[in-house]
Design a protein around this motif. Structure first.
Motif, PDB file in Angstrom:
ATOM      1  N   ILE A 176     -13.159  50.987  31.020  1.00  0.00           N
ATOM      2  CA  ILE A 176     -12.407  49.749  31.186  1.00  0.00           C
ATOM      3  C   ILE A 176     -13.228  48.758  32.011  1.00  0.00           C
ATOM      4  CG2 ILE A 176     -11.227  50.595  33.260  1.00  0.00           C
ATOM      5  CD1 ILE A 176      -8.741  49.038  32.323  1.00  0.00           C
ATOM      6  N   VAL A 177     -13.150  47.502  31.639  1.00  0.00           N
ATOM      7  CA  VAL A 177     -13.750  46.428  32.437  1.00  0.00           C
ATOM      8  C   VAL A 177     -12.647  45.860  33.321  1.00  0.00           C
ATOM      9  CG1 VAL A 177     -14.805  44.128  32.359  1.00  0.00           C
ATOM     10  CG2 VAL A 177     -15.496  45.883  30.718  1.00  0.00           C
ATOM     11  N   PRO A 178     -12.871  45.756  34.618  1.00  0.00           N
ATOM     12  CA  PRO A 178     -11.801  45.320  35.519  1.00  0.00           C
ATOM     13  C   PRO A 178     -11.386  43.870  35.266  1.00  0.00           C
ATOM     14  CG  PRO A 178     -13.895  45.379  36.671  1.00  0.00           C
ATOM     15  CD  PRO A 178     -14.130  46.008  35.328  1.00  0.00           C
ATOM     16  N   ASN A 179     -10.304  43.486  35.896  1.00  0.00           N
ATOM     17  CA  ASN A 179      -9.786  42.127  35.762  1.00  0.00           C
ATOM     18  C   ASN A 179     -10.827  41.115  36.258  1.00  0.00           C
ATOM     19  OD1 ASN A 179      -8.287  39.637  36.300  1.00  0.00           O
ATOM     20  ND2 ASN A 179      -6.486  40.877  35.869  1.00  0.00           N
ATOM     21  N   LEU A 180     -11.152  40.170  35.382  1.00  0.00           N
ATOM     22  CA  LEU A 180     -12.174  39.170  35.707  1.00  0.00           C
ATOM     23  C   LEU A 180     -11.566  37.787  35.932  1.00  0.00           C
ATOM     24  CD1 LEU A 180     -14.890  40.195  33.069  1.00  0.00           C
ATOM     25  CD2 LEU A 180     -14.841  40.786  35.501  1.00  0.00           C
ATOM     26  N   SER A 181     -10.275  37.748  36.220  1.00  0.00           N
ATOM     27  CA  SER A 181      -9.595  36.463  36.377  1.00  0.00           C
ATOM     28  C   SER A 181     -10.195  35.599  37.480  1.00  0.00           C
ATOM     29  CB  SER A 181      -8.104  36.687  36.665  1.00  0.00           C
ATOM     30  OG  SER A 181      -7.452  37.269  35.561  1.00  0.00           O
ATOM     31  N   GLU A 182     -10.774  36.246  38.501  1.00  0.00           N
ATOM     32  CA  GLU A 182     -11.369  35.481  39.595  1.00  0.00           C
ATOM     33  C   GLU A 182     -12.821  35.103  39.318  1.00  0.00           C
ATOM     34  OE1 GLU A 182      -9.625  34.387  42.261  1.00  0.00           O
ATOM     35  OE2 GLU A 182      -7.936  35.192  41.121  1.00  0.00           O
ATOM     36  N   ALA A 183     -13.326  35.485  38.151  1.00  0.00           N
ATOM     37  CA  ALA A 183     -14.710  35.135  37.783  1.00  0.00           C
ATOM     38  C   ALA A 183     -14.701  33.837  36.984  1.00  0.00           C
ATOM     39  CB  ALA A 183     -15.349  36.270  36.983  1.00  0.00           C
ATOM     40  N   GLN A 184     -14.197  32.777  37.585  1.00  0.00           N
ATOM     41  CA  GLN A 184     -14.014  31.525  36.855  1.00  0.00           C
ATOM     42  C   GLN A 184     -15.325  30.840  36.494  1.00  0.00           C
ATOM     43  OE1 GLN A 184     -12.854  32.159  39.923  1.00  0.00           O
ATOM     44  NE2 GLN A 184     -13.064  30.415  41.310  1.00  0.00           N
ATOM     45  N   ASN A 185     -16.452  31.314  37.048  1.00  0.00           N
ATOM     46  CA  ASN A 185     -17.759  30.732  36.716  1.00  0.00           C
ATOM     47  C   ASN A 185     -18.589  31.642  35.818  1.00  0.00           C
ATOM     48  OD1 ASN A 185     -17.714  28.187  38.227  1.00  0.00           O
ATOM     49  ND2 ASN A 185     -17.594  29.503  40.028  1.00  0.00           N
ATOM     50  N   LEU A 186     -17.982  32.706  35.322  1.00  0.00           N
ATOM     51  CA  LEU A 186     -18.708  33.652  34.466  1.00  0.00           C
ATOM     52  C   LEU A 186     -19.145  32.965  33.174  1.00  0.00           C
ATOM     53  CD1 LEU A 186     -19.601  36.640  34.219  1.00  0.00           C
ATOM     54  CD2 LEU A 186     -17.492  37.045  32.941  1.00  0.00           C
ATOM     55  N   GLU A 187     -20.444  33.075  32.862  1.00  0.00           N
ATOM     56  CA  GLU A 187     -20.992  32.436  31.675  1.00  0.00           C
ATOM     57  C   GLU A 187     -21.455  33.441  30.629  1.00  0.00           C
ATOM     58  OE1 GLU A 187     -23.958  29.569  32.706  1.00  0.00           O
ATOM     59  OE2 GLU A 187     -22.737  28.673  34.283  1.00  0.00           O
TER      60      GLU A 187
END
Length: 605
Positions: A395-406
């Motif tokens: 599973i890939v964890p929640n990335l909701s806080e990675a708002q700058n992920l490109e």
């Protein structure tokens, strides 16, 4: 600045001539845009300004818009728009969205330079559609990212790459700043100057910075300064390099960090010290373990406790010979870490206290990870994740806080069941899920990404559905979906087409398609269309309207009865005899019938 003034700009005359030839070729286009791209500090703005000053008198109105990126970051584009319209139409109170304003623009032959652009939206906010400009207008766009120019519909024939100065030009420019002269200098200072030229690699802004820094200093100060600059670049040079670094793609940033680490000699220094002492120091910023040159390392839980400023951690590990032990039991949060690169990591998880708060790059391929971390973490700086071939990752964890992920690369994660639903993935550009064979759904957050250009779901054989709002990905240029078995894919596709107006490549090989959408010609920029081994019996006649189509693959489409007329620009046609049936008997006849001409490359298998 007149053309004679440009003689004072080093290495610029030939570049100006080339750009002018791109702007004023024999095509006599109604309006034309030319793009200048290159790393920060390389001289794009200087060059654009020189061209602007030479040719602006040929237009009814002209304007040079500087620092578009900075204005955008400060929400000042509205102010820039007023300045632009005031210069072009002598009225700063106009609204570019009004038809009246657009009609006035169409009546003027103008020259506009958009300097330091980071996305097409900025230009649209400033001037609307470039089609609004009058006959004979010319546009120059400078950027650090070539893809921005592609998004503005420029091709290689109208894009100019600005490169660094040659060694002779570099030396002349540096001498001008360091000695305020260009005539011969003392042999000792010449040697030192050549070291500077070698250090700065043709970057004009760096020559200016270093030249001003060394002006008037004695030889011993030069030697000392250059030795220090190789180890610890001064703050001004760091700013110059940061300009260049920020303009790199995420993969290039990772490579840049690797190279920087090697050039600073950190690998040799750290290999020598870790064998006897792993206690560390708060002065250490980066560490590289080259395991091919080291004996086994057994880390105690507090091995990193004194490294509060550690920003870079790279481990060059061997797939078959792990020599690092105990990392997953480290009692340290790594909260200042910017970059973690560790392929072939043997550990099932990161340390329990691992805090990715400042992490920008996470690259851990071919590893034994089962999970990264638990719960939601602050990932506001994270831009690049590559966990490809993590075959045990569930599973890939929640990335909701990675708002700058490109960039998110999960290729070959064959055990991956779920990418935790994540919001705020608005800046995602690249999502690679190739051969995630256990994945049953895509993360909901991707459908709101305005910048997603590349989406690969090829080999995701258990995907149950693809939502119709995939068509919301208005910037998508490449969709790789080879071998997916989504139910009713044909009907779902019909909902995408109107939204995917910038799509250039569509791969639907082996997708059990029974029909193609009737309005496939809405994909007006499509260059590659891969439809191998599908079950449709016909192809819509309007496929001939895909004027950009160059590659068309219809091999092993055994139910296909016949073909309509195809676009004449196709360069590569991949086909076989199965669908020709009784209608076409010979290869040449077949190609001439459906194309009207022979393509450059024809695979008739």
């Amino acid at each position: 600045m007149s053309s004679s003034d440009n003689k004072n700009l080093f290495g610029v005359a030939m570049k100006i001539q080339k750009i002018r030839s791109l702007l004023f070729d024999e095509s006599n286009e109604v309006r034309k845009a030319v793009g200048l791209w290159g790393m920060g500090g390389i001289g794009k703005t200087t060059l654009a300004f020189a061209v602007f000053n030479e040719i602006s008198s040929q237009f009814e109105a002209s304007y040079f818009i500087q620092n578009v990126r900075e204005a955008s970051n400060k929400n000042q584009l509205c102010h820039l728009q007023k300045e632009l319209l005031s210069a072009l139409l002598e009225d700063g109170h106009l609204n570019i969205r009004l038809k009246f304003t657009q009609e006035r623009l169409r009546c003027k032959r103008v020259l506009i330079v958009f300097d330091d652009v980071t996305n097409l939206k900025q230009i649209r906010e400033l001037i609307g559609d470039l089609e609004n400009l009058g006959f004979g207008s010319r546009i120059i766009i400078t950027t650090r990212d070539k893809q921005v120019l592609k998004n503005c519909r420029l091709d290689d024939s109208t894009i100019y790459e600005v490169k660094g100065l040659g060694s002779d030009e570099s030396l002349r420019l540096f001498k001008q700043h360091a000695f305020k002269q260009n005539y011969p200098i003392d042999e000792v200072f010449l040697k030192l100057s050549e070291r500077v030229v070698n250090y700065t690699k043709g970057l004009p802004l760096a020559f200016e910075v270093l030249g001003c820094f060394l002006l008037g200093r004695e030889k011993i100060e030069w030697e000392s300064a250059l030795d220090e600059l190789k180890k610890y670049p001064n703050e001004v040079i760091q700013t110059v390099l940061k300009i260049s670094y920020d303009g790199l793609s995420d993969k290039e940033k990772t490579l840049f960090l690797d190279i920087t680490c090697f050039f600073k000699g950190w690998d040799k220094y750290l290999v020598g010290t870790f064998g006897s002492h792993i206690g560390g120091t708060d002065k250490i910023r980066g560490m590289l373990f080259d395991m091919a040159k080291m004996i086994a390392i057994h880390l105690n839980p507090h091995a990193f406790s004194e490294m509060a400023n550690l920003r870079l951690l790279i481990v060059n590990n061997s797939r078959y010979n792990n020599k690092v032990h105990g990392f997953d039991s480290i009692e340290f949060d790594f909260s200042e870490l910017r970059c973690l690169c560790w392929d072939h990591s043997p550990f099932p998880s990161l340390p329990l206290k691992f805090d990715p708060e400042n992490l920008v790059v996470l690259k851990m391929c071919n590893n034994n990870l089962e999970q990264l971390w638990m719960g939601i973490k602050n990932l506001s700086h994270l831009k690049y994740i590559d966990l490809s071939y993590s075959k045990h990752l569930l599973i890939v964890p929640n990335l909701s806080e990675a708002q700058n992920l490109e960039c998110l690369i999960l290729e070959g994660c064959t055990s991956l069941l779920e990418i935790t639903p994540s919001r705020n993935l608005n800046k995602l550009v690249n999502l690679n899920l190739r051969n995630c064979k256990s994945l049953i759904s895509l993360p909901n957050g991707i459908y709101k990404s305005m910048f997603l250009k590349y989406l690969c779901i090829s080999g995701c054989s258990k995907l149950e559905r693809l939502p119709e709002d995939l068509g919301n990905l208005e910037s998508l240029e490449v969709l790789e979906a080879d071998g997916i078995s989504v139910r009713e894919l044909s009907s779902v596709m019909a909902g995408w087409l109107s939204g995917l107006r910038y799509l250039r490549r569509l791969n639907l090989n082996r997708c059990s398609l029974t029909e193609l959408p009737d309005d496939i010609d809405k994909l007006s920029l499509l260059g590659d269309l891969e439809l191998e081994e599908n079950n449709f019996e016909s192809i819509p006649t309007n496929i001939k309207n895909l004027s950009k189509l160059q590659l068309f693959n219809i091999r092993l489409c055994n139910r296909l009865q016949s073909l309509p007329k195809l676009p004449r620009n196709i360069e590569e046609l991949r086909a076989d005899e199965s669908y020709a049936l009784n209608e076409i008997y010979y290869k040449a006849k077949f190609v001439l019938k459906v194309l009207g001409t022979l393509p450059k490359r024809f695979f008739y298998l």
